[in-house]
Design an enzyme around this catalytic site. Structure first.
Site, PDB file in Angstrom:
ATOM      1  N   LYS A 141       0.800  -1.225   0.000  1.00  9.60           N
ATOM      2  CA  LYS A 141       0.000   0.000   0.000  1.00  9.60           C
ATOM      3  C   LYS A 141       0.839   1.285   0.000  1.00  9.60           C
ATOM      4  CE  LYS A 141      -4.186  -1.766   2.192  1.00  9.60           C
ATOM      5  NZ  LYS A 141      -5.161  -1.638   3.258  1.00  9.60           N
ATOM      6  N   ASP A 197     -10.116   2.588   1.814  1.00  9.75           N
ATOM      7  CA  ASP A 197     -10.148   2.120   3.206  1.00  9.75           C
ATOM      8  C   ASP A 197     -10.802   3.189   4.081  1.00  9.75           C
ATOM      9  OD1 ASP A 197      -8.969  -0.344   2.885  1.00  9.75           O
ATOM     10  OD2 ASP A 197      -6.929   0.383   3.213  1.00  9.75           O
TER      11      ASP A 197
END
Ligand code: NAP
Length: 539
Positions: free
Chosen positions: A306, A342
Site C-alpha cells: 500500500k 479504506d
C-alpha cells in the site's frame, strides 16, 4: 467400446478438465459421479490407485454408462507430481489398457515418450486413442520453445506444457508463448503455483485448448489449482474473451483473499465484462510489469504494497497522499492513479450511525488501517485519540493528523462516541491479549476492523453491554464497493457483495472446524491443513 476419432474430440471436450483422484476405484467413481453432473471432462489419475489395471474394468463400465463424459487416463510419475513409481513397461500397459477401456485420451509424459523404443508409441496410437504428451516443470517457467520442440516430433493430439510461475510475469511468458503458437490449436498451457492463477483464468483466452480445475477445494492435484466451481462460477472463464477487462488484488500472501469472490460476484451481478484475479506479488516491480503487459485496468492493493506503490502513481486523491498509502489503483491511458477506499470503508459505516463532526473517537493501533481511520475521522471533523502498543508510532501519527495519544489507564475514565480497533488482536490465528476490557467501553459504538471471525471478542464484549457494533465485514465490503465504483463507474451491488463474503467466511470457519476435528481424531496433520491454515484475513 468405440473411441472418438481425434478429429471429433475438439468438439466434445469442455474447456475445464477435472482430475479425479481416489485411493480405490470405488472412491474415484463416487467422485466422478458427483463431478460429472457439472463438468463432463474428467482426468482419471490412475497413479493414485494401488493397482490401476484392476480398476480399469470398473472405469470402463462407468464410461459406458456415462457417454457424455470425455475421459483422460493419466499415470503421473512421482517426478512430475504424481504417485506412479513402476517401470515404463507397466506405465505403457496401463495406458494401453485404458485406451481399450473407453478412455478417449491418454496422457503420456514427455520423459516417458522419449524413453520408449521405436514402434511402442505407434502400438498405443493404433488403439485409436488420442494422445497428450505432457511436460511439467516444478521450478520455473523457462525454455517453453525447447520443450515444444521436444514434444512436437511425437505428433500428439495435445501438447501440454505446465511450468511453475515464480513471478506474475511468468504467466505472461506462458500466455505469449501460447499466442505465438496460434497455428497449433492443440496446446494446453497453465502455470502452477500461487502466482500462476492468472494463467488458469486467462489461459483459455490466450488459446489454451482447455485448462484444469480441482473437483473441490482440498482435492488439488497441482499447486495453485482452483476448484472447478470457482473457476466456472466465480471467474466465469467460459465468458472471458478478448474484450474482458482484467482487475486484481495484489499482495503477499494473497491466496486466502476474499476480494476475488466479492468482486467477481459484483461484476457478474452488474453484467460487467470483467474478471478479478488474486495476484501473488512478491515484488512490486513484477506487479507493475504485469499491469502494463496484460494490461490490468485496476488494482486493489493490500499488504505489504500500500505504501510502496505510492511512488509509482501519476496522481493520488488528497487522502491517500496525507495517509501515505493507497489501496486502489486505476489504470487510464497507461498511467496509474491512486485512491484510498479504506477511509470510506471506515467513515462510511460510522456515519450511517452517527455524525463524525464533533464526535470523540478512540483508535486502537497506529498501522496502515489505523492511519486510514485516524485521517478519515479527522477529515470528517472528529476529535481522535490514539492508543498503540508502540507509543512513539502513536505520537507520530497523532502529530501528523492533529490527533492526541491516550494511555491505557486513561481509557476507562474517558467517554467516547466510537472506538475503532485497527490492530489484528481478535483475528483468527493471531495471539495477543485483548487491549480493552469491559470497563473501558464507555462508548456509543464499537467498530472492529478485524472481520475473521465475524464476531470478534471485542464485539462480543460490546454486545454483552448492549453497545451497538460495526463488524469488520462492513468495512471490507464498503472499501470494495467504492473500488467497484471507481473501476466501473456503476453503483456497487453492496448487498450481494456482503452476502457472498459472509457465506465464504462461514464456509472457511466450517472447514476449519472440520479440519481441527479431523486433526484431533487422527492426531496427524490432515492433507488439507496447509490451505486452511493459511487462511487468515486478507483483502
Ligand atoms: P499494521 O499496519 O501491521 O498495523 C498493526 C497495528 O496493530 C500496529 O499499530 C501494531 O502496533 C498493532 N498490533 C499488532 N499486534 C499487536 C498486539 N499483539 N497487541 C497490540 N497491538 C498490536 O496492520 P494494518 O494493515 O493496520 O491492519 C490492522 C488490522 O486491521 C488487520 O489485522 C485487519 O484485521 C484489519 N483490517 C481490516 C480491513 C477490513 O477491510 N475490514 C482492512 C484492513 C485492515 P505496533 O505499532 O506496536 O506494532
Amino acid at each position: 467400446m468405440p473411441t472418438v476419432a481425434p478429429q471429433f474430440l475438439r468438439s466434445r471436450i469442455g474447456k475445464v478438465c477435472v482430475p479425479i483422484i481416489g485411493a480405490t476405484p470405488a472412491e474415484m467413481l463416487e467422485k466422478a459421479s458427483a463431478v460429472v453432473k457439472e463438468t463432463p471432462f474428467l482426468e482419471f489419475r490412475l497413479d493414485y490407485l494401488e493397482k490401476p489395471l484392476l480398476a480399469l474394468p470398473k472405469l470402463k463400465h462407468f464410461l459406458g454408462e456415462n457417454t457424455a463424459v470425455t475421459a483422460i487416463a493419466t499415470c503421473r510419475r512421482a517426478a512430475n507430481g504424481g504417485k506412479f513409481a513402476g517401470p515404463l513397461a507397466a506405465e505403457m500397459e496401463i495406458l494401453s489398457k485404458a485406451a481399450t477401456s473407453g478412455f478417449h485420451i491418454v496422457d503420456l509424459e514427455l520423459e516417458s515418450a522419449e524413453s520408449l523404443k521405436k514402434g511402442e508409441l505407434q502400438k498405443l496410437r493404433e488403439t485409436g486413442v488420442a494422445l497428450i504428451v505432457s511436460h511439467h516443470d516444478f521450478t520455473a517457467t523457462k525454455d517453453l520453445d525447447t520443450i515444444f520442440k521436444r514434444i512436437e516430433p511425437f505428433q500428439p493430439d495435445f501438447i501440454k506444457i505446465v511450468p511453475t510461475a515464480k513471478t506474475l510475469t511468468d504467466n505472461v511468458t506462458l500466455m505469449r508463448f501460447i499466442e505465438r503458437m496460434d497455428n497449433h490449436s492443440n496446446i494446453v498451457g497453465v502455470c502452477m503455483g500461487d502466482a500462476g492463477i492468472i494463467s488458469r483464468v486467462l489461459g483459455l483466452r490466450a488459446g489454451s485448448a482447455f485448462t484444469f480445475a480441482a473437483a473441490t477445494a482440498g482435492e488439488e492435484t497441482a499447486p495453485g489449482q482452483i476448484a472447478a466451481r470457482t473457476l466456472i462460477e466465480t471467474y466465469r472463464i467460459d465468458q472471458v474473451d478478448a474484450a474482458t477487462k482484467v482487475y486484481g488484488v495484489a499482495g503477499n500472501p494473497i491466496r486466502s483473499s476474499l476480494s476475488p469472490i466479492m468482486m467477481n460476484t459484483a461484476f457478474r451481478r452488474e453484467t460487467v465484462n470483467a474478471v478479478y484475479l488474486a495476484l501473488q506479488a512478491n515484488k512490486l516491480s513484477d506487479l507493475l510489469k504485469l499491469v502494463h503487459e496484460i494490461p490490468i485496468q485496476g488494482l486493489s492493493v493490500t499488504m505489504p504494497l500500500k505504501q510502496e506503490i505510492m511512488a509509482h502513481l501519476e496522481k493520488t486523491d488528497p487522502l491517500s497522499a496525507k495517509i501515505g498509502a493507497c489501496n486502489t489503483v486505476l489504470r487510464q491511458d497507461g498511467k496509474l492513479y491512486g485512491f484510498n477506499t479504506d477511509v470510506a470503508g471506515i467513515t462510511g459505516p460510522i456515519e450511517k450511525r452517527m455524525a463524525l463532526r464533533g464526535a470523540k473517537a478512540l483508535v486502537l493501533g497506529a498501522g496502515g488501517a489505523a492511519r486510514a481511520a485516524v485521517f478519515g475521522m479527522r477529515d470528517k471533523g472528529a476529535e481522535v485519540f490514539i492508543l498503540n502498543r508502540t507509543a512513539e508510532t502513536a505520537q507520530k501519527l497523532a502529530k501528523q493528523s492533529g490527533s492526541k495519544t491516550i494511555k491505557k489507564e486513561a481509557v476507562a475514565k474517558t467517554t467516547f462516541d466510537v472506538i475503532v480497533n485497527a490492530t489484528p488482536i481478535g483475528m483468527t490465528g493471531i495471539k495477543g491479549a485483548p487491549i480493552l476490557e469491559a470497563v473501558d467501553l464507555n462508548t456509543k459504538l464499537v467498530f472492529d476492523l478485524v472481520y475473521n471471525p465475524l464476531e470478534t471478542p471485542l464485539l462480543r464484549l460490546a454486545r454483552q453491554q448492549s453497545i451497538p457494533i460495526i463488524t469488520g465485514i462492513e468495512m471490507f465490503v464498503q472499501q470494495g464497493a467504492r473500488q467497484f465504483e471507481i473501476f466501473t463507474g456503476k453503483p456497487a451491488p453492496e448487498e450481494e457483495m456482503l452476502r457472498v463474503v459472509i457465506h465464504a467466511l462461514r464456509q472457511q470457519a466450517e472447514s476449519a472446524t472440520e479440519t481441527s476435528a479431523l486433526t484431533a481424531k487422527t492426531k496427524k496433520p490432515p492433507e488439507r491443513s496447509s490451505s486452511i491454515k493459511n487462511r487468515s484475513q486478507k483483502n
